[in-house]
Design an enzyme around this catalytic site. Structure first.
Site, PDB file in Angstrom:
ATOM      1  N   MET A 152       0.852  -1.195   0.000  1.00  0.00           N
ATOM      2  CA  MET A 152       0.000   0.000   0.000  1.00  0.00           C
ATOM      3  C   MET A 152       0.889   1.248   0.000  1.00  0.00           C
ATOM      4  O   MET A 152       0.439   2.340   0.339  1.00  0.00           O
ATOM      5  CB  MET A 152      -0.948  -0.009   1.199  1.00  0.00           C
ATOM      6  CG  MET A 152      -1.968  -1.125   1.113  1.00  0.00           C
ATOM      7  SD  MET A 152      -3.558  -0.751   1.912  1.00  0.00           S
ATOM      8  CE  MET A 152      -3.065  -0.473   3.578  1.00  0.00           C
ATOM      9  N   GLY A 153       2.151   1.065  -0.394  1.00  0.00           N
ATOM     10  CA  GLY A 153       3.047   2.211  -0.505  1.00  0.00           C
ATOM     11  C   GLY A 153       3.606   2.665   0.828  1.00  0.00           C
ATOM     12  O   GLY A 153       3.543   1.954   1.828  1.00  0.00           O
TER      13      GLY A 153
ATOM     14  N   GLY B  85      10.859  -2.866   6.001  1.00  0.00           N
ATOM     15  CA  GLY B  85      10.105  -4.125   5.901  1.00  0.00           C
ATOM     16  C   GLY B  85       9.798  -4.455   4.455  1.00  0.00           C
ATOM     17  O   GLY B  85      10.054  -5.572   3.980  1.00  0.00           O
ATOM     18  N   HIS B  86       9.270  -3.463   3.724  1.00  0.00           N
ATOM     19  CA  HIS B  86       8.988  -3.658   2.290  1.00  0.00           C
ATOM     20  C   HIS B  86      10.284  -3.935   1.525  1.00  0.00           C
ATOM     21  O   HIS B  86      10.319  -4.753   0.608  1.00  0.00           O
ATOM     22  CB  HIS B  86       8.323  -2.413   1.691  1.00  0.00           C
ATOM     23  CG  HIS B  86       7.014  -2.051   2.307  1.00  0.00           C
ATOM     24  ND1 HIS B  86       6.866  -0.972   3.155  1.00  0.00           N
ATOM     25  CD2 HIS B  86       5.790  -2.624   2.208  1.00  0.00           C
ATOM     26  CE1 HIS B  86       5.597  -0.897   3.535  1.00  0.00           C
ATOM     27  NE2 HIS B  86       4.926  -1.884   2.986  1.00  0.00           N
TER      28      HIS B  86
ATOM     29  N   ILE C  48      10.634  -7.022  10.180  1.00  0.00           N
ATOM     30  CA  ILE C  48      11.777  -6.102  10.285  1.00  0.00           C
ATOM     31  C   ILE C  48      11.435  -5.093  11.382  1.00  0.00           C
ATOM     32  O   ILE C  48      10.334  -4.537  11.404  1.00  0.00           O
ATOM     33  CB  ILE C  48      12.045  -5.381   8.945  1.00  0.00           C
ATOM     34  CG1 ILE C  48      12.286  -6.404   7.817  1.00  0.00           C
ATOM     35  CG2 ILE C  48      13.224  -4.427   9.069  1.00  0.00           C
ATOM     36  CD1 ILE C  48      13.535  -7.241   7.959  1.00  0.00           C
TER      37      ILE C  48
ATOM     38  N   GLN D  85     -10.330  -2.648   1.833  1.00  0.00           N
ATOM     39  CA  GLN D  85      -9.960  -3.320   3.087  1.00  0.00           C
ATOM     40  C   GLN D  85     -10.026  -2.400   4.306  1.00  0.00           C
ATOM     41  O   GLN D  85      -9.646  -2.789   5.402  1.00  0.00           O
ATOM     42  CB  GLN D  85      -8.576  -3.965   2.958  1.00  0.00           C
ATOM     43  CG  GLN D  85      -7.421  -3.008   2.848  1.00  0.00           C
ATOM     44  CD  GLN D  85      -6.159  -3.717   2.366  1.00  0.00           C
ATOM     45  OE1 GLN D  85      -6.119  -4.263   1.269  1.00  0.00           O
ATOM     46  NE2 GLN D  85      -5.121  -3.714   3.192  1.00  0.00           N
TER      47      GLN D  85
END
Length: 289
Positions: A40-41, A46-47, A186, A71
């Site tokens: 979701m940008g 983590g991403h 992370i 969602q």
């Protein structure tokens, strides 16, 4: 081009389904494998760990950047959810992403949208209990992304452990031809799980949020030392969170890793998961044993 040198084709950012499909078709014609990282940008480390794994395991990588309205419940943070495409694009390019898919809600759902992907059992507990529309929105958008990108592999973070379990089950149940890979949580240097929602926290709330980490680490330590009674572990984790005045518990639960149903005794793979409001911000964390 001199021997051994490759020209790095500039990463593309596209907004339409047709453009994604055309690009993937081209890659497929060259016999290349495709990895997908749905996000979701507002990308963070983590991403980044998901992207690095995808780049290592696939010839081409697509990152979707889409704040999925389906969602979010009516009282949730859809409008205020942080967005920064410029930052996201820079991170993606630096880490070897080939394509960002950044559609509008209109592109994804059109004027009249009537078809949903839903699930029973796994979505009834934890986040599904307090966010009743959430997983229908997740399953629907992820199915659409899988149909649009047709990846060989897709990557999700373990921080959203229930989401990961739901997606793995959906792929299995619906015979979707791809592999789902879960990647470890992370954390910030002080142990707080990285989340785009951490940006909502004031300085005081940010300090208070460390109670999630303390509760998780306490529960994990008890299990590692041989405690098998879920009631005792949950009581200790709950008491730890309740010491923090800014914290309000949504849930503290231990569930079966496969079915997400609550267990009383640890005699199989489990997920211990918590959701806690720090002020108005809902944060989650977990461990698996």
């Amino acid at each position: 081009v001199p021997a051994g040198m490759e020209i790095k084709i500039k990463m593309k950012i596209v907004e339409t389904i047709a453009e994604v499909r055309a690009q993937v078709k081209e890659w497929r014609a060259q016999g290349l494998s495709v990895g997908l990282v749905p996000t979701m940008g507002y990308l963070h480390e983590g991403h980044k760990s998901l992207i690095d794994r995808a780049v290592a395991e696939n010839d081409k990588v697509v990152v979707s950047v889409f704040v999925n309205p389906m969602q979010f419940g009516p009282t949730e943070d859809l409008a205020s959810y942080p967005r920064d495409l410029e930052h996201d694009a820079k991170l993606c390019e630096e880490h070897g992403v080939d394509l960002i898919f950044h559609p509008t809600p209109e592109e994804m759902y059109g004027d009249q949208f009537y078809s949903y992907v839903d699930m029973d059992v796994l979505t009834k507990e934890l986040c599904g209990l307090s966010r009743p529309v959430h997983f229908r929105g997740v399953c629907t958008v992820v199915t659409k992304l899988f149909n649009i990108v047709t990846p060989d592999r897709a990557y999700f973070g373990q921080k959203d452990a229930q989401q990961l379990a739901v997606i793995k089950r959906m792929v299995k149940d619906l015979n979707m031809p791809l592999t789902i890979t879960g990647c470890p949580i992370i954390r910030e240097a002080d142990g707080l799980a990285k989340s785009s929602r951490n940006t909502y926290l004031s300085i005081e709330e940010r300090a208070a949020a460390l109670v999630l980490r303390r509760s998780i680490f306490l529960g994990k330590e008890m299990v590692e030392k041989g405690e098998r009674d879920c009631k005792k572990i949950l009581a200790a984790m709950t008491a730890e969170i309740e010491k923090e005045p800014l914290a309000k518990i949504d849930y503290v639960k231990i569930v079966d890793l496969d079915t997400m149903q609550q267990v009383e005794k640890i005699d199989r793979g489990i997920l211990a998961a918590i959701a806690v409001y720090i002020g108005k911000t809902r944060l989650i964390d977990n461990f698996i044993a």
